[in-house]
Design a protein around this motif. Structure first.
Motif, short mmCIF file in Angstrom:
data_model
loop_
_atom_site.label_atom_id
_atom_site.label_comp_id
_atom_site.label_asym_id
_atom_site.label_seq_id
_atom_site.Cartn_x
_atom_site.Cartn_y
_atom_site.Cartn_z
N TYR A 229 45.90 39.80 40.10
CA TYR A 229 44.86 38.84 39.76
C TYR A 229 44.64 37.85 40.91
N THR A 231 43.31 33.66 41.74
CA THR A 231 43.23 32.33 41.14
C THR A 231 43.03 31.30 42.25
N PRO A 232 42.36 30.14 41.99
CA PRO A 232 41.63 29.81 40.77
C PRO A 232 40.18 30.30 40.86
N ARG A 234 41.70 32.05 37.26
CA ARG A 234 42.48 33.26 37.06
C ARG A 234 41.58 34.41 36.62
#
Length: 312
Positions: A229, A231-232, A234
């Motif tokens: 993933y 982020t920011p 997320r």
């Protein structure tokens, strides 16, 4: 004769009663109805309704309805034979060229390495790479708050730019003409213990390919159920999307999350850990539209640096 009177409401009833008496007397005297004077009492509401009705009738005769929206679609439309416009063809041509340039470069050498936690290197900072095309270094890495502020600023700038009278094809064509093509990208994946897996990829490779390299870096005893993933904010990355589609170029930092909790102890192969201070070459790029580049250079070279109105 026909008389129009503008009377107050309380006087209208008296006039109407008087006209009824007058018509009755005229009938007794055998006076023709055409010879009897008539009085029309002015009513603003009825008058406005009559005026609007007359206007609608006139507009219908002339083929134009004043009270109907006549906004037309000004966006680019296909030609009669179903083909794209010339501008849309240019966009598709540049997209195909961009894809071909990335595919023709092939899969780069992975240059796989692991940066252990506690090495003192900020994974967001790619300043340790040597830049072959420019002498300036990359900007100092920013905090999460600064990244969010910068993203919002860029979004507002883009919205303001798109608010101008331009079609989608115009905006996309301008973006492609100014684009530079990277044939390899550097991806860093930070694990929960702050250690980092780093490797090189082609922009046309998918997130699934990145995940495969991460799996090769893990010990055999470690559970491989993880996801990647950014982020920011997320955002879990889909495995079937390419690095180019997700904008992860020329370098990006991803994060690893465990689906069933982080394993205990160490979980990375020690044989892949190298000197984190080792310098590497940063990905280089080429302009997508060589014509646009040459025109810009020519314009810059021919500029005299003085206003056009100044005659010497």
């Amino acid at each position: 004769k026909n008389f129009v009177l503008n009377l107050k409401k309380e006087n209208q009833k008296a006039i109407e009663t008087g006209m009824k008496v007058l018509k009755a007397l005229a009938a007794d005297l055998d006076i023709a109805s055409a010879d009897i004077p008539s009085i029309n009492i002015y009513n603003k509401k009825d008058f406005e309704a009559a005026r609007i009705g007359a206007r609608k009738q006139a507009d219908a005769v002339n083929g134009f309805n004043f009270y109907q929206s006549n906004v037309q679609n000004i966006s680019g439309v296909p030609t009669q034979n179903g083909s794209n416009s010339r501008m849309e063809d240019q966009v598709e041509t540049l997209k195909a060229k961009q894809r071909k340039m990335m595919e023709d470069a092939g899969i780069p050498d992975r240059m796989l390495r692991i940066i252990p936690s506690g090495s003192g290197i900020n994974p967001r900072n790619f300043k340790d790479f040597v830049h072959p095309e420019e002498s300036q270094s990359l900007p100092v890495p920013k905090s999460d708050g600064a990244i969010v502020l910068q993203a919002n600023k860029m979004r507002r700038k883009e919205q303001k730019k798109n608010a101008e009278f331009r079609t989608k094809a115009m905006r996309e064509l301008e973006k492609l003409r100014n684009a530079r093509v990277f044939t390899k990208v550097i991806i860093r994946v930070q694990l929960p213990d702050k250690s980092v897996v780093e490797a090189q990829f082609s922009p046309v490779e998918r997130i699934d390919d990145v995940a495969s390299i991460v799996r090769e870096s893990l010990l055999d005893s470690v559970d491989e159920q993880f996801y990647l993933y950014t982020t920011p904010p997320r955002k879990v990355l889909p495995l079937d999307k390419t690095l180019d589609e997700l904008g992860l170029k020329p370098a990006a930092l991803l994060y690893l999350g465990w689906k069933s909790g982080a394993p205990s102890g160490s979980f990375l192969r020690e044989d892949l850990m190298v000197d984190p201070n080792e310098s590497r070459e940063f990905p280089s790029s080429k302009p997508l539209d060589e014509t646009n580049k040459s025109e810009g250079a020519k314009k810059k070279a021919t500029s005299s640096g003085k206003p056009k109105w100044l005659k010497i």
